[in-house]
Design a protein around this motif. Structure first.
Motif, PDB file in Angstrom:
ATOM      1  N   ILE A 163       7.439  16.552  -5.685  1.00 39.90           N
ATOM      2  CA  ILE A 163       6.935  15.410  -4.919  1.00 39.90           C
ATOM      3  C   ILE A 163       7.918  15.086  -3.799  1.00 39.90           C
ATOM      4  N   ALA A 164       7.423  15.108  -2.579  1.00 40.96           N
ATOM      5  CA  ALA A 164       8.244  14.798  -1.408  1.00 40.96           C
ATOM      6  C   ALA A 164       7.833  13.442  -0.860  1.00 40.96           C
ATOM      7  N   PHE A 190       0.848  -1.191   0.000  1.00 40.26           N
ATOM      8  CA  PHE A 190       0.000   0.000   0.000  1.00 40.26           C
ATOM      9  C   PHE A 190       0.884   1.241   0.000  1.00 40.26           C
ATOM     10  N   GLY A 191       0.380   2.306  -0.560  1.00 38.96           N
ATOM     11  CA  GLY A 191       1.010   3.615  -0.497  1.00 38.96           C
ATOM     12  C   GLY A 191      -0.020   4.657  -0.871  1.00 38.96           C
ATOM     13  N   ARG A 192       0.222   5.896  -0.435  1.00 33.07           N
ATOM     14  CA  ARG A 192      -0.724   6.952  -0.763  1.00 33.07           C
ATOM     15  C   ARG A 192       0.021   8.266  -0.881  1.00 33.07           C
ATOM     16  N   ALA A 193      -0.629   9.229  -1.542  1.00 37.38           N
ATOM     17  CA  ALA A 193      -0.060  10.560  -1.680  1.00 37.38           C
ATOM     18  C   ALA A 193      -1.146  11.585  -1.429  1.00 37.38           C
ATOM     19  N   SER A 194      -0.749  12.679  -0.809  1.00 36.49           N
ATOM     20  CA  SER A 194      -1.642  13.826  -0.657  1.00 36.49           C
ATOM     21  C   SER A 194      -1.088  14.931  -1.541  1.00 36.49           C
ATOM     22  N   SER A 195      -1.965  15.840  -1.963  1.00 33.12           N
ATOM     23  CA  SER A 195      -1.537  16.877  -2.885  1.00 33.12           C
ATOM     24  C   SER A 195      -2.474  18.067  -2.834  1.00 33.12           C
ATOM     25  N   ASP A 196      -1.954  19.214  -3.266  1.00 35.10           N
ATOM     26  CA  ASP A 196      -2.804  20.392  -3.440  1.00 35.10           C
ATOM     27  C   ASP A 196      -3.424  20.395  -4.834  1.00 35.10           C
ATOM     28  N   SER A 197      -3.210  19.340  -5.601  1.00 30.36           N
ATOM     29  CA  SER A 197      -3.750  19.140  -6.946  1.00 30.36           C
ATOM     30  C   SER A 197      -3.166  20.079  -7.992  1.00 30.36           C
ATOM     31  N   SER A 198      -2.072  20.748  -7.663  1.00 29.81           N
ATOM     32  CA  SER A 198      -1.508  21.687  -8.608  1.00 29.81           C
ATOM     33  C   SER A 198       0.017  21.718  -8.585  1.00 29.81           C
ATOM     34  N   SER A 243       2.945  14.922  -1.480  1.00 32.52           N
ATOM     35  CA  SER A 243       3.812  14.183  -0.560  1.00 32.52           C
ATOM     36  C   SER A 243       3.333  12.743  -0.494  1.00 32.52           C
ATOM     37  N   ILE A 244       4.302  11.853  -0.460  1.00 28.98           N
ATOM     38  CA  ILE A 244       4.030  10.418  -0.453  1.00 28.98           C
ATOM     39  C   ILE A 244       4.135   9.914   0.978  1.00 28.98           C
ATOM     40  N   HIS A 245       3.158   9.098   1.361  1.00 26.43           N
ATOM     41  CA  HIS A 245       3.078   8.586   2.726  1.00 26.43           C
ATOM     42  C   HIS A 245       2.834   7.078   2.723  1.00 26.43           C
ATOM     43  N   ASP A 246       3.255   6.442   3.798  1.00 21.76           N
ATOM     44  CA  ASP A 246       2.842   5.077   4.137  1.00 21.76           C
ATOM     45  C   ASP A 246       3.101   4.036   3.058  1.00 21.76           C
ATOM     46  N   VAL A 247       4.222   4.122   2.373  1.00 20.96           N
ATOM     47  CA  VAL A 247       4.568   3.062   1.418  1.00 20.96           C
ATOM     48  C   VAL A 247       5.013   1.858   2.239  1.00 20.96           C
ATOM     49  N   MET A 248       4.302   0.739   2.065  1.00 24.11           N
ATOM     50  CA  MET A 248       4.600  -0.444   2.870  1.00 24.11           C
ATOM     51  C   MET A 248       4.333  -1.720   2.084  1.00 24.11           C
ATOM     52  N   VAL A 249       5.108  -2.736   2.411  1.00 21.17           N
ATOM     53  CA  VAL A 249       4.948  -4.067   1.821  1.00 21.17           C
ATOM     54  C   VAL A 249       5.064  -5.063   2.962  1.00 21.17           C
ATOM     55  N   ILE A 250       4.208  -6.068   2.945  1.00 15.78           N
ATOM     56  CA  ILE A 250       4.235  -7.095   3.982  1.00 15.78           C
ATOM     57  C   ILE A 250       5.662  -7.683   4.053  1.00 15.78           C
ATOM     58  N   PRO A 251       6.193  -7.891   5.241  1.00 15.14           N
ATOM     59  CA  PRO A 251       7.603  -8.305   5.378  1.00 15.14           C
ATOM     60  C   PRO A 251       8.004  -9.531   4.555  1.00 15.14           C
ATOM     61  N   GLY A 297      16.016  12.439  -3.671  1.00 16.85           N
ATOM     62  CA  GLY A 297      17.229  12.967  -3.076  1.00 16.85           C
ATOM     63  C   GLY A 297      16.902  14.193  -2.246  1.00 16.85           C
ATOM     64  N   ASP A 298      17.922  14.773  -1.650  1.00 19.19           N
ATOM     65  CA  ASP A 298      17.715  15.988  -0.859  1.00 19.19           C
ATOM     66  C   ASP A 298      17.225  17.100  -1.771  1.00 19.19           C
ATOM     67  N   ASP A 299      16.375  17.976  -1.216  1.00 21.63           N
ATOM     68  CA  ASP A 299      15.883  19.082  -2.023  1.00 21.63           C
ATOM     69  C   ASP A 299      16.945  20.183  -2.109  1.00 21.63           C
ATOM     70  N   MET A 300      16.704  21.166  -2.969  1.00 28.25           N
ATOM     71  CA  MET A 300      17.688  22.229  -3.208  1.00 28.25           C
ATOM     72  C   MET A 300      17.983  23.043  -1.956  1.00 28.25           C
ATOM     73  N   LEU A 301      17.008  23.147  -1.063  1.00 31.92           N
ATOM     74  CA  LEU A 301      17.198  23.916   0.162  1.00 31.92           C
ATOM     75  C   LEU A 301      17.803  23.077   1.270  1.00 31.92           C
ATOM     76  N   ASN A 302      17.985  21.771   1.000  1.00 31.48           N
ATOM     77  CA  ASN A 302      18.517  20.837   1.989  1.00 31.48           C
ATOM     78  C   ASN A 302      17.684  20.882   3.275  1.00 31.48           C
ATOM     79  N   SER A 303      16.370  20.972   3.098  1.00 30.43           N
ATOM     80  CA  SER A 303      15.479  21.093   4.244  1.00 30.43           C
ATOM     81  C   SER A 303      15.192  19.729   4.855  1.00 30.43           C
ATOM     82  N   THR A 304      14.643  19.765   6.037  1.00 30.66           N
ATOM     83  CA  THR A 304      14.227  18.544   6.711  1.00 30.66           C
ATOM     84  C   THR A 304      12.775  18.691   7.106  1.00 30.66           C
TER      85      THR A 304
END
Length: 188
Positions: free
Chosen positions: A143-144, A96-104, A108-116, A162-169
């Motif tokens: 896309i983050a 399973f995996g999901r993404a949220s977005s402002d549609s424009s 951001s990608i969340h909860d990517v998982m695979v059964i062990p 990879g890391d973004d241009m601002l090297n943010s966390t």
């Protein structure tokens, strides 16, 4: 039981939110030791509330679910199961995996998982590719991915992140007893 990449079971991928059975998804979160609380202590993840999962899935821009034939083929009716076409109804939710977005602009990608038992067979990469394909088809390219410093960071890095241009966390806010003492007000 570990399965080799050469003998990966047949899979189907769905981007249809209605194909997600919330109780199966809750079980997948538990099997992958993923919690709805990002700032948790080490150890077993708290069970995810199916009501919150329903809201999360409904409000996601895109969801990707992966199903395979039930892994335990020793049960009665296993022969009949193998003869039927694989669908989200008779398959086992294994990824399973999901993404949220402002549609424009951003997503951001969340909860990517695979059964062990099925990890390292390319299923996580398939989920991520499908998420990215749907997002970029809507002209969303910023896309983050939320990932920890260990295994998932290596996974996302191997998939082109990879890391973004601002090297943010990413920083997370969570309500705690010290926040409650000030009645939700931020102290500067």
């Amino acid at each position: 039981m570990m399965i080799s990449a050469a003998s990966r079971p047949p899979l189907i991928i769905s981007t249809e939110p209605s194909h997600v059975d919330l109780h199966r998804l809750k079980d997948l979160y538990a099997a992958c030791n993923i919690s709805g609380h990002r700032l948790r202590r080490e150890g077993a993840a708290e069970p995810v509330d199916p009501r919150k999962l329903r809201i999360a899935v409904a409000n996601s821009f895109v969801v990707v679910s992966v199903f395979c034939r039930p892994i335990d083929s020793s049960s009665s009716g296993a022969f009949i199961q193998r003869m039927l076409p694989l669908t989200h109804w008779n398959g086992e939710l294994v990824g399973f995996g999901r993404a949220s977005s402002d549609s424009s602009l951003t997503a951001s990608i969340h909860d990517v998982m695979v059964i062990p038992s099925l990890r390292r067979l390319g299923i996580g990469r398939m989920i991520l590719k499908r998420l990215i394909r749907v997002l970029t088809s809507k002209d969303i390219y910023d896309i983050a991915a939320l990932c920890d410093k260990n295994e998932s960071r290596l996974f996302f890095g191997a998939c082109g992140f990879g890391d973004d241009m601002l090297n943010s966390t990413t920083m997370m806010y969570t309500r705690s007893s010290s926040n409650n003492a000030h009645q939700g007000q931020l102290i500067l």
